[in-house]
Design a protein around this motif. Structure first.
Motif, mmCIF file in Angstrom:
data_model
loop_
_atom_site.group_PDB
_atom_site.id
_atom_site.type_symbol
_atom_site.label_atom_id
_atom_site.label_comp_id
_atom_site.label_asym_id
_atom_site.label_seq_id
_atom_site.Cartn_x
_atom_site.Cartn_y
_atom_site.Cartn_z
ATOM 1 N N PHE A 1 0.837 -1.201 0.000
ATOM 2 C CA PHE A 1 0.000 0.000 0.000
ATOM 3 C C PHE A 1 0.872 1.252 0.000
ATOM 4 O O PHE A 1 0.636 2.197 -0.771
ATOM 5 N N ALA A 2 1.872 1.277 0.872
ATOM 6 C CA ALA A 2 2.751 2.451 0.965
ATOM 7 C C ALA A 2 3.489 2.682 -0.344
ATOM 8 O O ALA A 2 3.692 3.828 -0.769
ATOM 9 N N PHE A 3 3.888 1.606 -0.998
ATOM 10 C CA PHE A 3 4.558 1.720 -2.282
ATOM 11 C C PHE A 3 3.646 2.372 -3.320
ATOM 12 O O PHE A 3 4.027 3.314 -4.018
ATOM 13 N N GLY A 4 2.407 1.895 -3.429
ATOM 14 C CA GLY A 4 1.469 2.504 -4.366
ATOM 15 C C GLY A 4 1.146 3.943 -4.000
ATOM 16 O O GLY A 4 1.022 4.813 -4.867
ATOM 17 N N HIS A 5 1.049 4.220 -2.701
ATOM 18 C CA HIS A 5 0.718 5.565 -2.239
ATOM 19 C C HIS A 5 1.834 6.566 -2.519
ATOM 20 O O HIS A 5 1.593 7.773 -2.615
ATOM 21 N N SER A 6 3.072 6.086 -2.680
ATOM 22 C CA SER A 6 4.206 6.989 -2.911
ATOM 23 C C SER A 6 4.287 7.486 -4.353
ATOM 24 O O SER A 6 5.067 8.394 -4.645
ATOM 25 N N ILE A 7 3.509 6.916 -5.247
ATOM 26 C CA ILE A 7 3.578 7.284 -6.664
ATOM 27 C C ILE A 7 2.735 8.528 -6.915
ATOM 28 O O ILE A 7 1.536 8.553 -6.629
ATOM 29 N N ARG A 8 3.359 9.556 -7.465
ATOM 30 C CA ARG A 8 2.658 10.809 -7.766
ATOM 31 C C ARG A 8 2.125 10.732 -9.197
ATOM 32 O O ARG A 8 2.877 10.757 -10.168
ATOM 33 N N LEU A 9 0.809 10.657 -9.312
ATOM 34 C CA LEU A 9 0.193 10.466 -10.615
ATOM 35 C C LEU A 9 0.462 11.629 -11.561
ATOM 36 O O LEU A 9 0.591 11.434 -12.779
ATOM 37 N N ASP A 10 0.551 12.838 -11.034
ATOM 38 C CA ASP A 10 0.783 13.999 -11.888
ATOM 39 C C ASP A 10 2.141 13.943 -12.587
ATOM 40 O O ASP A 10 2.310 14.513 -13.676
ATOM 41 N N ASP A 11 3.102 13.276 -11.969
ATOM 42 C CA ASP A 11 4.440 13.201 -12.554
ATOM 43 C C ASP A 11 4.551 12.173 -13.675
ATOM 44 O O ASP A 11 5.587 12.061 -14.324
ATOM 45 N N LEU A 12 3.485 11.403 -13.890
ATOM 46 C CA LEU A 12 3.545 10.320 -14.868
ATOM 47 C C LEU A 12 3.047 10.725 -16.254
ATOM 48 O O LEU A 12 3.225 9.978 -17.223
ATOM 49 N N ARG A 13 2.425 11.885 -16.368
ATOM 50 C CA ARG A 13 1.753 12.237 -17.623
ATOM 51 C C ARG A 13 2.703 12.310 -18.811
ATOM 52 O O ARG A 13 2.376 11.858 -19.911
ATOM 53 N N ASP A 14 3.880 12.885 -18.608
ATOM 54 C CA ASP A 14 4.810 13.074 -19.715
ATOM 55 C C ASP A 14 5.663 11.845 -20.005
ATOM 56 O O ASP A 14 6.454 11.857 -20.955
ATOM 57 N N ALA A 15 5.517 10.797 -19.174
ATOM 58 C CA ALA A 15 6.408 9.644 -19.332
ATOM 59 C C ALA A 15 5.676 8.383 -19.783
ATOM 60 O O ALA A 15 6.285 7.318 -19.849
ATOM 61 N N TRP A 16 4.397 8.514 -20.160
ATOM 62 C CA TRP A 16 3.627 7.313 -20.500
ATOM 63 C C TRP A 16 4.217 6.574 -21.692
ATOM 64 O O TRP A 16 4.344 5.343 -21.673
ATOM 65 N N GLY A 17 4.557 7.303 -22.726
ATOM 66 C CA GLY A 17 5.067 6.646 -23.935
ATOM 67 C C GLY A 17 6.333 5.854 -23.663
ATOM 68 O O GLY A 17 6.418 4.656 -23.981
ATOM 69 N N ALA A 18 7.314 6.523 -23.065
ATOM 70 C CA ALA A 18 8.577 5.850 -22.761
ATOM 71 C C ALA A 18 8.362 4.708 -21.777
ATOM 72 O O ALA A 18 8.966 3.635 -21.913
ATOM 73 N N GLY A 19 7.493 4.924 -20.808
ATOM 74 C CA GLY A 19 7.244 3.882 -19.814
ATOM 75 C C GLY A 19 6.644 2.630 -20.415
ATOM 76 O O GLY A 19 7.059 1.511 -20.095
ATOM 77 N N LEU A 20 5.668 2.785 -21.313
ATOM 78 C CA LEU A 20 5.029 1.619 -21.920
ATOM 79 C C LEU A 20 5.985 0.868 -22.837
ATOM 80 O O LEU A 20 5.958 -0.372 -22.905
ATOM 81 N N VAL A 21 6.846 1.599 -23.552
ATOM 82 C CA VAL A 21 7.859 0.936 -24.371
ATOM 83 C C VAL A 21 8.793 0.106 -23.488
ATOM 84 O O VAL A 21 9.138 -1.040 -23.810
ATOM 85 N N LEU A 22 9.194 0.662 -22.371
ATOM 86 C CA LEU A 22 10.064 -0.069 -21.448
ATOM 87 C C LEU A 22 9.362 -1.293 -20.860
ATOM 88 O O LEU A 22 10.007 -2.319 -20.612
ATOM 89 N N VAL A 23 8.081 -1.202 -20.629
ATOM 90 C CA VAL A 23 7.336 -2.353 -20.120
ATOM 91 C C VAL A 23 7.416 -3.520 -21.093
ATOM 92 O O VAL A 23 7.697 -4.667 -20.719
#
Length: 404
Positions: A272-294
């Motif tokens: 829970f703490a791990f998921g809670h530490s993720i800031r959703l606003d910081d992810l908007r510009d990194a979706w493309g690169a993140g999905l490619v890395l996945v």
């Protein structure tokens, strides 16, 4: 004040129980349930030092249970296989992450951080899944856990170097070498103590009272985790080493019985703490690169599992299962993302966060359905080989009628 504490804690544990029950009913691992709950409640649940500290205890206990599944004698006996498989995993996965980091324009330091987070699997998430699904006796599990030990030690050493290089700009090369050497020495010394001092530990933990035994064991584990942090290792690795100490004694079943309820509660809080530490606003510009890395991460871990398993004599289904087992990313990747964020590399940190969120869910789901996935992959591969063999026979003249 105390009333608010009890209300918040009771609500948190109740919510964890509810989503855990729902995912169990859906025949899913509870790990992604706790992660998603942490992410979903972030706008309404403020950051809490208590949640963070309880989560740290949770990851220590998870790794403590993994340590209990080992013995240092087995680790030393299988050290060549662990190193061989670990090197295969490293040489396949790390260069891909490094190339991705340079492609994103992260620079040398950012690329090294991203490659490290891309490479290392989550010991905590995998440990939770293995324990929950009772996969400890599977043929691929010992090799997979050996790879995790190799990864954790290597990443712990890399963290010592990267934190010095990225955050401590005035750190000298001699200081970095000293930090790495000190961390490696700590790991080796604890392993040797666990193996050579098993009779001493047997006698020390021979107390009748379960309460006293629990307190003694917890003290050893927590203090080893503190020691690990002091020498530049993860507190989780300290928990693992604490498990190794008790795994060499006849008290292992007792430790598993007494610590199991604590591991369940604190492990849930950790995720829970791990998921809670993720800031959703910081992810908007990194979706493309993140999905490619996945996608890349899934491909390289499956490849590494197949090659490492083949080298160690595993069957084809066990090779696929090994690759699937290594998919989740978690605690070490988040630590690396925090290092990147502290150094101002927000894009690298956000990309790693996406990698963790996606692969913690995809990976735990894949581990749960490993038998079905492995059978389907093997059937598909066998069918392709058969079709290629048939096409080769036809091209050699099998379908041509000779002249009369």
């Amino acid at each position: 004040m105390h009333g608010d504490f009890f209300l918040r804690t009771g609500a948190l544990l109740g919510a964890l129980a509810l989503v855990g029950w729902l995912f169990v009913r859906l025949r899913q691992s509870v790990v992604p349930a706790f992660l998603l709950l942490g992410m979903a409640t972030r706008p309404w649940v403020p950051d809490s030092e208590l949640i963070s500290e309880l989560g740290a205890v949770g990851v220590v206990l998870l790794l403590f249970f993994m340590g209990l599944e080992f013995s240092t004698g087995a680790l030393l006996r299988d050290r060549r296989a662990i190193v061989r498989a670990g090197l295969v995993d490293l040489l396949i996965c790390f260069p891909v992450g490094l190339a991705a980091g340079f492609a994103l324009g992260a620079g040398l330091e950012g690329a090294l951080i991203l490659a490290s987070g891309f490479y290392v699997s989550s010991s905590a998430i995998i440990a939770k899944s293995v324990i929950e699904l009772r996969r400890a006796a599977n043929p691929e599990t010992p090799l997979g856990l050996g790879i995790l030990v190799f990864e954790d030690l290597l990443i712990a050493l890399l963290l010592a170097v990267l934190s010095g290089a990225v955050l401590a700009h005035d750190a000298s090369m001699s200081m970095l070498v000293w930090r790495v050497g000190r961390a490696a020495l700590f790991f080796v010394v604890i392993m040797l103590l666990a193996h050579l001092g098993r009779r001493l530990f047997d006698a020390a933990f021979s107390v009748r009272s379960d309460d006293v035994f629990l307190l003694m064991s917890a003290a050893v584990v927590i203090l080893l985790s503190w020691d690990a942090v002091q020498v530049g290792l993860s507190e989780a690795l300290g928990g693992f080493l604490g498990g190794l100490v008790l795994s060499e004694t006849r008290h292992k079943p007792r430790a598993e019985r007494l610590f199991s309820p604590l591991q369940g509660v604190f492990g849930a809080v950790f995720f829970f703490a791990f998921g809670h530490s993720i800031r959703l606003d910081d992810l908007r510009d990194a979706w493309g690169a993140g999905l490619v890395l996945v996608v890349l991460a899934i491909a390289v871990k499956l490849g590494a599992g197949w090659i490492a398993g083949r080298r160690e004599g595993l069957g084809r289904q066990a090779r696929v299962a090994l690759g699937l087992m290594l998919l989740p990313r978690g605690e070490f990747t988040i630590i690396l993302a925090g290092t990147a964020l502290a150094a101002g590399m927000t894009h690298v940190a956000a990309t790693l966060a996406i990698l963790v969120v996606a692969l913690s869910i995809v990976g735990t789901t894949a581990i749960r359905f490993t038998p079905e996935i492995a059978q389907r992959v093997i059937r598909s591969r066998t069918r392709r080989v058969t079709e290629m063999a048939g096409a080769a026979d036809d091209s050699e003249g099998g379908g041509i009628t000779p002249p009369m």
